[in-house]
Scaffold this motif. Structure first.
Motif, PDB file in Angstrom:
ATOM      1  N   LEU A   1      50.554  22.716  -8.359  1.00 14.52           N
ATOM      2  CA  LEU A   1      50.093  23.676  -7.288  1.00 14.52           C
ATOM      3  C   LEU A   1      51.000  23.385  -6.117  1.00 14.52           C
ATOM      4  CD1 LEU A   1      46.396  22.754  -7.812  1.00 14.52           C
ATOM      5  CD2 LEU A   1      47.509  24.840  -8.740  1.00 14.52           C
ATOM      6  N   LEU A   2      50.911  24.621  -5.126  1.00 14.47           N
ATOM      7  CA  LEU A   2      51.627  24.427  -4.078  1.00 14.47           C
ATOM      8  C   LEU A   2      50.672  25.111  -2.936  1.00 14.47           C
ATOM      9  CD1 LEU A   2      54.195  23.972  -2.266  1.00 14.47           C
ATOM     10  CD2 LEU A   2      55.229  26.072  -2.934  1.00 14.47           C
ATOM     11  N   LYS A   3      50.544  24.429  -1.854  1.00 17.57           N
ATOM     12  CA  LYS A   3      49.496  25.176  -0.855  1.00 17.57           C
ATOM     13  C   LYS A   3      50.699  25.629   0.215  1.00 17.57           C
ATOM     14  CE  LYS A   3      45.100  22.590  -1.514  1.00 17.57           C
ATOM     15  NZ  LYS A   3      44.288  21.722  -0.722  1.00 17.57           N
ATOM     16  N   PRO A   4      51.256  26.715   0.167  1.00 14.42           N
ATOM     17  CA  PRO A   4      52.242  26.802   1.233  1.00 14.42           C
ATOM     18  C   PRO A   4      51.581  26.915   2.680  1.00 14.42           C
ATOM     19  CG  PRO A   4      52.474  28.518  -0.598  1.00 14.42           C
ATOM     20  CD  PRO A   4      51.214  27.704  -0.648  1.00 14.42           C
ATOM     21  N   GLU A   5      50.528  27.289   2.803  1.00 11.33           N
ATOM     22  CA  GLU A   5      50.007  27.541   4.293  1.00 11.33           C
ATOM     23  C   GLU A   5      49.485  26.004   4.815  1.00 11.33           C
ATOM     24  OE1 GLU A   5      46.584  29.915   3.987  1.00 11.33           O
ATOM     25  OE2 GLU A   5      47.758  31.513   2.857  1.00 11.33           O
ATOM     26  N   SER A   6      49.611  25.073   3.828  1.00 15.24           N
ATOM     27  CA  SER A   6      49.328  23.852   4.436  1.00 15.24           C
ATOM     28  C   SER A   6      50.463  22.776   4.630  1.00 15.24           C
ATOM     29  CB  SER A   6      48.410  23.064   3.298  1.00 15.24           C
ATOM     30  OG  SER A   6      48.031  21.963   3.685  1.00 15.24           O
ATOM     31  N   LEU A   7      51.538  23.096   4.125  1.00 13.13           N
ATOM     32  CA  LEU A   7      52.877  22.517   4.348  1.00 13.13           C
ATOM     33  C   LEU A   7      53.138  22.119   5.716  1.00 13.13           C
ATOM     34  CD1 LEU A   7      55.645  23.805   1.907  1.00 13.13           C
ATOM     35  CD2 LEU A   7      54.667  21.315   1.981  1.00 13.13           C
TER      36      LEU A   7
ATOM     37  N   SER B   1      51.081  29.012  -6.740  1.00 11.72           N
ATOM     38  CA  SER B   1      50.697  28.641  -5.133  1.00 11.72           C
ATOM     39  C   SER B   1      49.513  29.386  -4.947  1.00 11.72           C
ATOM     40  CB  SER B   1      51.908  29.627  -4.424  1.00 11.72           C
ATOM     41  OG  SER B   1      53.159  29.108  -4.375  1.00 11.72           O
ATOM     42  N   ILE B   2      48.617  28.436  -4.109  1.00 12.52           N
ATOM     43  CA  ILE B   2      47.271  28.641  -4.048  1.00 12.52           C
ATOM     44  C   ILE B   2      46.951  28.484  -2.397  1.00 12.52           C
ATOM     45  CG2 ILE B   2      46.432  27.631  -6.140  1.00 12.52           C
ATOM     46  CD1 ILE B   2      45.397  25.080  -4.634  1.00 12.52           C
ATOM     47  N   ALA B   3      45.782  29.113  -2.147  1.00 10.31           N
ATOM     48  CA  ALA B   3      45.250  29.213  -0.689  1.00 10.31           C
ATOM     49  C   ALA B   3      44.930  27.709  -0.369  1.00 10.31           C
ATOM     50  CB  ALA B   3      44.237  29.961  -0.527  1.00 10.31           C
ATOM     51  N   ASN B   4      44.794  27.576   1.193  1.00  8.61           N
ATOM     52  CA  ASN B   4      44.236  26.207   1.483  1.00  8.61           C
ATOM     53  C   ASN B   4      43.096  26.032   1.355  1.00  8.61           C
ATOM     54  OD1 ASN B   4      44.881  23.943   2.949  1.00  8.61           O
ATOM     55  ND2 ASN B   4      45.185  24.664   5.005  1.00  8.61           N
ATOM     56  N   ASP B   5      42.622  25.674   0.209  1.00  6.25           N
ATOM     57  CA  ASP B   5      41.261  25.227  -0.379  1.00  6.25           C
ATOM     58  C   ASP B   5      41.486  24.019  -1.243  1.00  6.25           C
ATOM     59  OD1 ASP B   5      39.614  27.616   0.367  1.00  6.25           O
ATOM     60  OD2 ASP B   5      40.670  28.455  -1.109  1.00  6.25           O
ATOM     61  N   PHE B   6      40.408  23.213  -0.907  1.00  7.75           N
ATOM     62  CA  PHE B   6      40.374  21.924  -1.817  1.00  7.75           C
ATOM     63  C   PHE B   6      39.902  22.017  -3.231  1.00  7.75           C
ATOM     64  CE2 PHE B   6      38.809  17.779  -3.118  1.00  7.75           C
ATOM     65  CZ  PHE B   6      39.841  16.892  -2.814  1.00  7.75           C
ATOM     66  N   VAL B   7      40.989  21.695  -4.072  1.00  5.86           N
ATOM     67  CA  VAL B   7      40.617  21.784  -5.298  1.00  5.86           C
ATOM     68  C   VAL B   7      40.523  20.602  -6.198  1.00  5.86           C
ATOM     69  CG1 VAL B   7      41.655  24.266  -5.583  1.00  5.86           C
ATOM     70  CG2 VAL B   7      43.100  22.242  -5.633  1.00  5.86           C
ATOM     71  N   VAL B   8      39.598  20.757  -7.521  1.00  7.59           N
ATOM     72  CA  VAL B   8      39.469  19.502  -8.392  1.00  7.59           C
ATOM     73  C   VAL B   8      39.868  20.207  -9.935  1.00  7.59           C
ATOM     74  CG1 VAL B   8      38.173  18.332  -6.799  1.00  7.59           C
ATOM     75  CG2 VAL B   8      37.154  19.906  -8.542  1.00  7.59           C
ATOM     76  N   GLY B   9      40.022  18.970 -10.707  1.00  6.63           N
ATOM     77  CA  GLY B   9      40.194  19.607 -12.036  1.00  6.63           C
ATOM     78  C   GLY B   9      41.501  19.270 -12.504  1.00  6.63           C
ATOM     79  N   TYR B  10      41.974  19.369 -13.914  1.00 12.06           N
ATOM     80  CA  TYR B  10      42.935  19.244 -14.434  1.00 12.06           C
ATOM     81  C   TYR B  10      43.992  18.124 -13.738  1.00 12.06           C
ATOM     82  CZ  TYR B  10      47.352  21.011 -16.997  1.00 12.06           C
ATOM     83  OH  TYR B  10      48.333  21.078 -17.636  1.00 12.06           O
ATOM     84  N   GLY B  11      43.271  16.869 -13.678  1.00  4.41           N
ATOM     85  CA  GLY B  11      44.044  15.974 -12.938  1.00  4.41           C
ATOM     86  C   GLY B  11      43.642  15.574 -11.577  1.00  4.41           C
TER      87      GLY B  11
END
Ligand SMILES: O=P(O)(O)OC[C@H]1O[C@H](OP(=O)(O)OP(=O)(O)O)[C@H](O)[C@@H]1O
Length: 179
Positions: A134-140, A152-162
């Motif tokens: 996963l890459l959060k381009p807006e958070s870089l 690439s994903i939005a700037n949300d906190f995510v969990v799962g798959y490690g």
């Protein structure tokens, strides 16, 4: 089991990236890596803990001669970067002259990868690139060239798959985002 929502500690999460979508994106990035690194015997350096599941699925899809090793460095507490990035622990391989591919679960602010790249470049590898699920381009917050982002994903906190929330949720097959 695929639940529409999960609760971890104080937070509720909703399904975001189902397993089949994750695995499809892993296949695509693995095909690119197999193409680009054929004959180069790359060293994949997986950053624990979060990347273990991605590293495992990625390796199974690679069709080239390659090595994998695991390093540790942790900087995240709760949902915010502490800003302090620690040194590489557990690196026994000789990096000099090797084609290195860092394997991460997520590049968020980029602090971790920026620091890791700096440390690895000092060891004179033949090349270093980054593969991240996963890459959060807006958070870089760093100018980074992430050559192999699976998604690439939005700037949300995510969990799962490690990926975890305070140590929990890594075992989920799908990726969820905080509600
Ligand atoms: O781009 P950044 O903002 O630096 O965030 C990304 C880093 O944060 C997470 O690691 P964490 O320190 O939480 O350790 P973990 O892998 O053990 O969960 C993740 O695995 C990345 O290494």
């Amino acid at each position: 089991m695929h639940h529409p929502t999960v609760k971890i500690l104080d937070k509720q999460f909703s399904i975001y990236l189902p397993e089949r979508k994750i695995l499809h994106s892993v296949e695509i990035v693995a095909a690119r890596l197999s193409h680009d690194y054929r004959g180069k015997k790359p060293l994949f350096l997986s950053v624990l803990n979060g990347a273990f599941m991605f590293a495992s699925d990625l390796m199974k899809e690679l069709t080239i001669e390659c090595e994998i090793s695991f390093v540790k460095l942790s900087s995240y507490e709760d949902m915010q970067s502490t800003g302090t990035v620690k040194e590489i622990i557990g690196l026994k391989e000789e990096i000099k002259g090797r084609h290195v591919v860092i394997v991460e679960d997520i590049v968020d602010t980029g602090h971790t990868i920026a620091n890791l790249l700096k440390q690895l470049q000092g060891k004179e590898p033949a090349s270093v690139e980054v593969a991240t699920l996963l890459l959060k381009p807006e958070s870089l917050q760093h100018e980074l060239n992430i050559k192999y982002p699976a998604m690439s994903i939005a700037n949300d906190f995510v969990v799962g798959y490690g990926l975890d929330y305070n140590g929990l949720g890594r075992n989920l097959r799908d990726i969820y985002k905080v509600m």
